[in-house]
Design an enzyme around this catalytic site. Sequence first.
Site, PDB file in Angstrom:
ATOM      1  N   ASP A   1       6.902  -1.907  -5.742  1.00  0.00           N
ATOM      2  CA  ASP A   1       7.069  -1.765  -7.195  1.00  0.00           C
ATOM      3  C   ASP A   1       6.917  -0.306  -7.644  1.00  0.00           C
ATOM      4  O   ASP A   1       6.764  -0.031  -8.827  1.00  0.00           O
ATOM      5  CB  ASP A   1       6.061  -2.669  -7.942  1.00  0.00           C
ATOM      6  CG  ASP A   1       4.607  -2.328  -7.619  1.00  0.00           C
ATOM      7  OD1 ASP A   1       4.364  -1.357  -6.862  1.00  0.00           O
ATOM      8  OD2 ASP A   1       3.701  -3.017  -8.134  1.00  0.00           O
TER       9      ASP A   1
ATOM     10  N   HIS B   1       4.469   1.778  -6.747  1.00  0.00           N
ATOM     11  CA  HIS B   1       3.099   2.282  -6.904  1.00  0.00           C
ATOM     12  C   HIS B   1       2.730   3.309  -5.850  1.00  0.00           C
ATOM     13  O   HIS B   1       3.299   3.335  -4.759  1.00  0.00           O
ATOM     14  CB  HIS B   1       2.076   1.137  -6.971  1.00  0.00           C
ATOM     15  CG  HIS B   1       1.778   0.444  -5.671  1.00  0.00           C
ATOM     16  ND1 HIS B   1       1.851  -0.919  -5.530  1.00  0.00           N
ATOM     17  CD2 HIS B   1       1.366   0.904  -4.474  1.00  0.00           C
ATOM     18  CE1 HIS B   1       1.498  -1.262  -4.307  1.00  0.00           C
ATOM     19  NE2 HIS B   1       1.208  -0.169  -3.643  1.00  0.00           N
TER      20      HIS B   1
HETATM   21  C1  GLP Z   1      -0.840  -0.530  -0.464  1.00  0.00           C
HETATM   22  C2  GLP Z   1      -1.563   0.805  -0.550  1.00  0.00           C
HETATM   23  C3  GLP Z   1      -0.601   1.947  -0.775  1.00  0.00           C
HETATM   24  C4  GLP Z   1       0.582   1.840   0.179  1.00  0.00           C
HETATM   25  C5  GLP Z   1       1.309   0.546  -0.106  1.00  0.00           C
HETATM   26  C6  GLP Z   1       2.544   0.379   0.762  1.00  0.00           C
HETATM   27  O1  GLP Z   1      -0.667  -1.130  -1.677  1.00  0.00           O
HETATM   28  N1  GLP Z   1      -2.554   0.816  -1.567  1.00  0.00           N
HETATM   29  O2  GLP Z   1      -1.285   3.181  -0.575  1.00  0.00           O
HETATM   30  O3  GLP Z   1       1.435   2.931   0.005  1.00  0.00           O
HETATM   31  O4  GLP Z   1       0.403  -0.504   0.183  1.00  0.00           O
HETATM   32  O5  GLP Z   1       2.207  -0.208   1.974  1.00  0.00           O
HETATM   33  P1  GLP Z   1       3.124  -0.242   3.253  1.00  0.00           P
HETATM   34  O6  GLP Z   1       3.110   1.156   3.791  1.00  0.00           O
HETATM   35  O7  GLP Z   1       2.452  -1.190   4.179  1.00  0.00           O
HETATM   36  O8  GLP Z   1       4.464  -0.674   2.823  1.00  0.00           O
END
Ligand code: GLP
Length: 261
Positions: A136, A138
């Site tokens: 999303d 973030h």
């Molecule tokens: C979590 C963490 C983020 C990370 C995101 C994406 O929500 N708080 O810091 O960037 O996941 O995760 P992934 O790298 O597993 O897609």
Amino acid sequence: MEIVITETPEIAAILAADIFEHALAAVEAPVLGLATGSTPLATYRELIRRHVECGLSFVNARAFLLDEYVGLPRDHPEAYRRFIAREFTDHIDLPATGLHSPDGAADAITRAANDYEREIVDAGGVDVQILGIGSDGHIGFNEPSSSLGSRTRLTTLTSRTRIDNARFFDDDLDQVPRHSLTQGIGTILEARHIVLLAFGESKARPLAHAVEGPITAMVPASALQLHPHVTVLVDEAAATKLSNADYYRETFEHKPHWQTF
Ligand code: GLP
């Protein structure tokens, strides 16, 4: 913003590790900003390899985690402090006192948030911050509608994020915490160099919004457009929705040999 499209996530991880290695060599007491999630794992593996095989040392470094779940016991295997120790810092020579993380299990959460802000400032600020991006848009756990000037604070996870992260909790949504203690967007933007990694098709849309769309609280990663030193390392699958991809490829191909990241 420098956007580099690599054939594979492994190549991007090598470039990200080069950036960390450069900071470790250039700064006397380097402060590393670490992220969790699966995206940075290949970078951590490469840094561990360089430590074991080439003697890359973290002995003078300190590391600050981006965020932590609120509602998990400190020793829960998916608590981010446990995660980063298991996946990275237990395998390098970072001093035990050098790993900092927000205390998501604190009784006084607001005080823990303020203390964490102070710890980062007292360390002299973050030299290199590695970031992933949520589906999303973030960063850390700053969900859409987070203030672009926000500081470390309690946030509530969106159901999208909880569903995405359920894979770390035996696919049981009920086990995924609803809250986090996260560095704010304003906090993250104070890092001197930010390295955003995005791999795979599921990151193509949020990445395009973040780097080519308008700056908006609805895409927290778009705030990175305001930062003077951001390197975006993405694989081909994550780059499919970038309208300016040809320009990014051409720029990297013709990058002057003297120019570092
Ligand atoms: C979590 C963490 C983020 C990370 C995101 C994406 O929500 N708080 O810091 O960037 O996941 O995760 P992934 O790298 O597993 O897609």
